[in-house]
Design an enzyme around this catalytic site. Structure first.
Site, PDB file in Angstrom:
ATOM      1  N   TYR A  33       0.845  -1.209   0.000  1.00 57.32           N
ATOM      2  CA  TYR A  33       0.000   0.000   0.000  1.00 57.32           C
ATOM      3  C   TYR A  33       0.880   1.259   0.000  1.00 57.32           C
ATOM      4  O   TYR A  33       1.081   1.879   1.050  1.00 57.32           O
ATOM      5  CB  TYR A  33      -0.885   0.021   1.246  1.00 57.32           C
ATOM      6  CG  TYR A  33      -1.715  -1.229   1.466  1.00 57.32           C
ATOM      7  CD1 TYR A  33      -2.846  -1.489   0.701  1.00 57.32           C
ATOM      8  CD2 TYR A  33      -1.373  -2.135   2.465  1.00 57.32           C
ATOM      9  CE1 TYR A  33      -3.611  -2.625   0.911  1.00 57.32           C
ATOM     10  CE2 TYR A  33      -2.128  -3.278   2.684  1.00 57.32           C
ATOM     11  CZ  TYR A  33      -3.243  -3.513   1.904  1.00 57.32           C
ATOM     12  OH  TYR A  33      -3.995  -4.635   2.126  1.00 57.32           O
ATOM     13  N   TRP A  37      -3.627   6.006   3.116  1.00 55.86           N
ATOM     14  CA  TRP A  37      -4.957   5.415   3.332  1.00 55.86           C
ATOM     15  C   TRP A  37      -5.611   6.119   4.510  1.00 55.86           C
ATOM     16  O   TRP A  37      -4.951   6.441   5.512  1.00 55.86           O
ATOM     17  CB  TRP A  37      -4.847   3.918   3.621  1.00 55.86           C
ATOM     18  CG  TRP A  37      -5.176   3.054   2.450  1.00 55.86           C
ATOM     19  CD1 TRP A  37      -6.358   2.422   2.218  1.00 55.86           C
ATOM     20  CD2 TRP A  37      -4.332   2.716   1.336  1.00 55.86           C
ATOM     21  NE1 TRP A  37      -6.298   1.722   1.039  1.00 55.86           N
ATOM     22  CE2 TRP A  37      -5.070   1.888   0.472  1.00 55.86           C
ATOM     23  CE3 TRP A  37      -3.025   3.064   0.980  1.00 55.86           C
ATOM     24  CZ2 TRP A  37      -4.556   1.385  -0.715  1.00 55.86           C
ATOM     25  CZ3 TRP A  37      -2.509   2.563  -0.199  1.00 55.86           C
ATOM     26  CH2 TRP A  37      -3.269   1.740  -1.033  1.00 55.86           C
ATOM     27  N   TRP A  39      -8.266   5.439   7.032  1.00 55.97           N
ATOM     28  CA  TRP A  39      -8.344   5.064   8.449  1.00 55.97           C
ATOM     29  C   TRP A  39      -6.992   4.615   8.974  1.00 55.97           C
ATOM     30  O   TRP A  39      -6.727   4.737  10.172  1.00 55.97           O
ATOM     31  CB  TRP A  39      -9.509   4.119   8.762  1.00 55.97           C
ATOM     32  CG  TRP A  39      -9.489   2.686   8.309  1.00 55.97           C
ATOM     33  CD1 TRP A  39      -8.969   2.170   7.186  1.00 55.97           C
ATOM     34  CD2 TRP A  39     -10.084   1.571   9.012  1.00 55.97           C
ATOM     35  NE1 TRP A  39      -9.205   0.813   7.125  1.00 55.97           N
ATOM     36  CE2 TRP A  39      -9.882   0.413   8.227  1.00 55.97           C
ATOM     37  CE3 TRP A  39     -10.780   1.437  10.204  1.00 55.97           C
ATOM     38  CZ2 TRP A  39     -10.353  -0.847   8.608  1.00 55.97           C
ATOM     39  CZ3 TRP A  39     -11.243   0.177  10.584  1.00 55.97           C
ATOM     40  CH2 TRP A  39     -11.024  -0.943   9.808  1.00 55.97           C
ATOM     41  N   ASP A  40      -6.116   4.133   8.075  1.00 58.76           N
ATOM     42  CA  ASP A  40      -4.747   3.840   8.523  1.00 58.76           C
ATOM     43  C   ASP A  40      -4.117   5.096   9.127  1.00 58.76           C
ATOM     44  O   ASP A  40      -3.509   5.048  10.200  1.00 58.76           O
ATOM     45  CB  ASP A  40      -3.880   3.380   7.345  1.00 58.76           C
ATOM     46  CG  ASP A  40      -4.279   1.997   6.847  1.00 58.76           C
ATOM     47  OD1 ASP A  40      -5.325   1.893   6.179  1.00 58.76           O
ATOM     48  OD2 ASP A  40      -3.555   1.028   7.132  1.00 58.76           O
ATOM     49  N   TYR A  85       0.916  -1.022  -6.941  1.00 54.89           N
ATOM     50  CA  TYR A  85      -0.449  -1.094  -6.404  1.00 54.89           C
ATOM     51  C   TYR A  85      -1.465  -0.994  -7.535  1.00 54.89           C
ATOM     52  O   TYR A  85      -1.343  -0.173  -8.441  1.00 54.89           O
ATOM     53  CB  TYR A  85      -0.711   0.030  -5.391  1.00 54.89           C
ATOM     54  CG  TYR A  85      -2.107  -0.066  -4.802  1.00 54.89           C
ATOM     55  CD1 TYR A  85      -2.398  -1.022  -3.838  1.00 54.89           C
ATOM     56  CD2 TYR A  85      -3.143   0.758  -5.254  1.00 54.89           C
ATOM     57  CE1 TYR A  85      -3.688  -1.159  -3.329  1.00 54.89           C
ATOM     58  CE2 TYR A  85      -4.428   0.639  -4.753  1.00 54.89           C
ATOM     59  CZ  TYR A  85      -4.692  -0.322  -3.788  1.00 54.89           C
ATOM     60  OH  TYR A  85      -5.964  -0.446  -3.289  1.00 54.89           O
ATOM     61  N   GLY A 165     -13.384  -0.814   4.748  1.00 59.09           N
ATOM     62  CA  GLY A 165     -12.056  -1.067   5.305  1.00 59.09           C
ATOM     63  C   GLY A 165     -11.858  -2.529   5.672  1.00 59.09           C
ATOM     64  O   GLY A 165     -10.759  -2.972   5.948  1.00 59.09           O
ATOM     65  N   ASP A 167     -12.494  -5.391   3.789  1.00 54.76           N
ATOM     66  CA  ASP A 167     -12.850  -5.622   2.393  1.00 54.76           C
ATOM     67  C   ASP A 167     -13.659  -6.880   2.087  1.00 54.76           C
ATOM     68  O   ASP A 167     -14.681  -6.819   1.431  1.00 54.76           O
ATOM     69  CB  ASP A 167     -11.579  -5.671   1.542  1.00 54.76           C
ATOM     70  CG  ASP A 167     -10.679  -4.447   1.753  1.00 54.76           C
ATOM     71  OD1 ASP A 167     -11.043  -3.550   2.523  1.00 54.76           O
ATOM     72  OD2 ASP A 167      -9.607  -4.416   1.140  1.00 54.76           O
ATOM     73  N   ARG A 200      -5.225 -13.249   0.715  1.00 56.07           N
ATOM     74  CA  ARG A 200      -5.811 -12.062   0.070  1.00 56.07           C
ATOM     75  C   ARG A 200      -7.193 -12.398  -0.506  1.00 56.07           C
ATOM     76  O   ARG A 200      -7.550 -13.560  -0.657  1.00 56.07           O
ATOM     77  CB  ARG A 200      -4.902 -11.596  -1.079  1.00 56.07           C
ATOM     78  CG  ARG A 200      -3.574 -11.004  -0.651  1.00 56.07           C
ATOM     79  CD  ARG A 200      -3.700  -9.625  -0.039  1.00 56.07           C
ATOM     80  NE  ARG A 200      -4.337  -8.664  -0.925  1.00 56.07           N
ATOM     81  CZ  ARG A 200      -4.681  -7.418  -0.559  1.00 56.07           C
ATOM     82  NH1 ARG A 200      -4.436  -6.996   0.666  1.00 56.07           N
ATOM     83  NH2 ARG A 200      -5.267  -6.603  -1.403  1.00 56.07           N
ATOM     84  N   TYR A 352      -7.432 -12.560   5.210  1.00 53.56           N
ATOM     85  CA  TYR A 352      -7.749 -11.132   5.327  1.00 53.56           C
ATOM     86  C   TYR A 352      -8.840 -10.883   6.375  1.00 53.56           C
ATOM     87  O   TYR A 352      -8.594 -11.090   7.544  1.00 53.56           O
ATOM     88  CB  TYR A 352      -8.112 -10.644   3.913  1.00 53.56           C
ATOM     89  CG  TYR A 352      -7.689  -9.237   3.574  1.00 53.56           C
ATOM     90  CD1 TYR A 352      -6.458  -8.726   3.927  1.00 53.56           C
ATOM     91  CD2 TYR A 352      -8.555  -8.392   2.863  1.00 53.56           C
ATOM     92  CE1 TYR A 352      -6.099  -7.425   3.576  1.00 53.56           C
ATOM     93  CE2 TYR A 352      -8.195  -7.103   2.507  1.00 53.56           C
ATOM     94  CZ  TYR A 352      -6.970  -6.624   2.864  1.00 53.56           C
ATOM     95  OH  TYR A 352      -6.626  -5.341   2.520  1.00 53.56           O
ATOM     96  N   GLU A 396       0.477  -7.241   9.238  1.00 54.55           N
ATOM     97  CA  GLU A 396      -0.804  -6.597   8.935  1.00 54.55           C
ATOM     98  C   GLU A 396      -1.941  -7.250   9.722  1.00 54.55           C
ATOM     99  O   GLU A 396      -2.818  -6.573  10.251  1.00 54.55           O
ATOM    100  CB  GLU A 396      -1.051  -6.709   7.422  1.00 54.55           C
ATOM    101  CG  GLU A 396      -2.273  -5.956   6.915  1.00 54.55           C
ATOM    102  CD  GLU A 396      -2.443  -6.060   5.407  1.00 54.55           C
ATOM    103  OE1 GLU A 396      -1.644  -6.782   4.758  1.00 54.55           O
ATOM    104  OE2 GLU A 396      -3.365  -5.427   4.874  1.00 54.55           O
TER     105      GLU A 396
HETATM  106  C1  DGY Z   1      -6.655  -3.072  -1.003  1.00 54.88           C
HETATM  107  O1  DGY Z   1      -6.282  -2.690  -2.114  1.00 54.88           O
HETATM  108  O2  DGY Z   1      -6.521  -4.244  -0.599  1.00 54.88           O
HETATM  109  C2  DGY Z   1      -7.218  -2.116  -0.084  1.00 54.88           C
HETATM  110  O3  DGY Z   1      -7.702  -2.699   1.068  1.00 54.88           O
HETATM  111  C3  DGY Z   1      -8.210  -1.211  -0.712  1.00 54.88           C
HETATM  112  O4  DGY Z   1      -8.396  -0.168   0.159  1.00 54.88           O
END
Ligand code: DGY
Length: 425
Positions: A33, A37, A39-40, A85, A165, A167, A200, A352, A396
């Site tokens: 990432y 971002w 909320w991060d 990304y 957030g 996902d 993921r 995740y 994470e």
């Molecule tokens: C991602 O790309 O995985 C993010 O969580 C999107 O905000």
């Protein structure tokens, strides 16, 4: 790099935030990432607060530099180009300056601002920075309560799994099944070059969520139309509770800064959301997300079920039911708090948000239990969090059965929680 077996100290956690600092904003993680971002950053600022208050305010201010004219604060700000990304600014096509995505994220920032203000070591600095931020916070919350609640129901609309957030929650399986994928983006994904695919979301998930991005682009990123017309419209329990808590904090902040008009407006939002929360309670006492298109509560219970405690929105009886639920979950896993009910059919401890434990959720859930007098549960969650980072590093997320670290490494919000919760102590 900090990994399993290397003791995490305050210095190493601070060093990690510094290493992920790109000058005014902090990337969640350098590879997975590489932008800012939403909320991060709100959690990251809580980490900076412990050793550099001015830098903590800057994190929030840089986030709000991406605010749209209608008040929305985007979930990603692409301050400068970075590889690695997908989807980047071209895929979003919002044409905003600075470049941003077109959806928002859970509104944690007002709660961070209140903490920075109330616990400031430099009171003058805090007052000055809070005064400037207040109207922007109010505009963002107003966007949630008006644009994203066109009928003033008290339940705000989330239009994209990434906006929650969290996902790939099982909550989004049914609403996403109603989105017919019109594109195949599997070959464009870059996350899988950094993280094991089993940790993921799936390609099918990506195809559906990018279809939603295409739909919103076709609506010209018009906020009002998106809230009414997108094929995915849910009330996310996470956003709903985080917003309610942030409204309470915003109310305190506005009052402390002498803005009575703003405080009154926020007071109306709080009353409306407080009254609406009962609509998210299932007959078994758990709280759940609601599909606003089908009016069905999610069949899954996720760790957001504990967030009404964080929002200070329930009575003691409902809080006791949540404490019992927590005990039931903890009989099934070793580490608090799994993101999805371990008894749920699609619980997946490595994928995740379908099972793993996340430190930011732990932090909010423990705060809620402590406020309702469940000190033992709160200490258990904190102790488990400390052990997770001690054994697996600043990852994470974590497998709640084994404690194995998952997803990205050297993760900013995990470092921030270590600092503000003092997990090295
Ligand atoms: C991602 O790309 O995985 C993010 O969580 C999107 O905000």
């Amino acid at each position: 790099m900090t990994g399993g077996g290397t003791p995490i100290t305050r210095e190493s956690a601070e060093q990690m935030l510094r290493a992920n600092d790109r000058g005014g904003y902090t990337v969640p993680n350098a590879n997975v990432y590489p932008f800012q971002w939403n909320w991060d950053s709100a959690f990251v600022a809580l980490g900076f607060r412990t050793f550099d208050e001015a830098r903590a305010w800057t994190e929030l201010e840089t986030l709000f530099s991406g605010q749209w004219d209608d008040g929305m604060v985007p979930h990603i700000i692409f301050h400068r180009p970075a590889d690695g990304y997908y989807p980047g600014p071209d895929a979003w096509g919002t044409n905003h300056t600075p470049l941003t995505s077109g959806i928002s994220q859970p509104p944690v920032a007002a709660s961070t601002a209140l903490k920075l203000f109330r616990e400031a070591r430099d009171g003058q600095l805090a007052r000055r920075r809070a005064q400037k931020l207040l109207p922007k916070l109010i505009a963002w919350h107003r966007w949630w309560h008006e644009t994203r609640d066109p009928d003033r129901s008290g339940l705000v609309t989330c239009v994209h799994p990434w906006e929650s957030g969290r996902d790939n929650l099982p909550d989004w399986d049914a609403p996403l099944a109603a989105v017919t994928p019109v594109i195949d983006v599997s070959a464009l994904r870059k996350d899988l070059t950094h993280v094991n695919a089993a940790e993921r979301p799936t390609n099918d998930f990506y195809n559906r969520v990018m279809t939603l991005v295409e739909q919103a682009r076709a609506l010209g990123w018009d906020g009002a139309r998106i809230a009414r017309d997108l094929d995915f419209r849910v009330c996310d329990l996470g956003i709903q509770c985080i917003l309610l808590r942030a409204d309470r904090d915003l109310h305190v902040l506005a009052s402390a800064l002498g803005d009575d008009r703003a405080a009154t407006e926020v007071g109306h939002w709080i009353a409306r959301s407080d009254a609406a929360l009962a609509r998210l309670r299932a007959p078994d006492g758990s709280f759940r997300s609601l599909d606003l298109r089908t009016r069905k509560l999610s069949p899954a219970v996720t760790s957001a079920t504990f967030l009404p405690l964080y929002a200070r929105a329930i009575d003691n009886e409902a809080a006791s039911a949540l404490a019992n639920l927590f005990d039931r979950w903890m009989a099934r896993v070793r580490f608090a708090v799994p993101s999805t009910d371990p008894d749920f059919v699609s619980f997946d401890p490595q994928r995740y948000w379908r099972g793993p434990a996340w430190l930011v959720m732990n932090f909010m859930i423990a705060d809620g239990f402590a406020a309702y007098g469940f000190a033992e549960i709160a200490s258990r969650i904190r102790a488990d969090s400390a052990e997770l980072v001690r054994t697996s590093g600043l990852r994470e997320y974590f497998d709640p059965r084994s404690g194995v670290g998952l997803g990205g490494r050297d993760f900013s919000w995990s470092a921030a929680i270590v600092l503000c919760w003092d997990l090295t102590a």
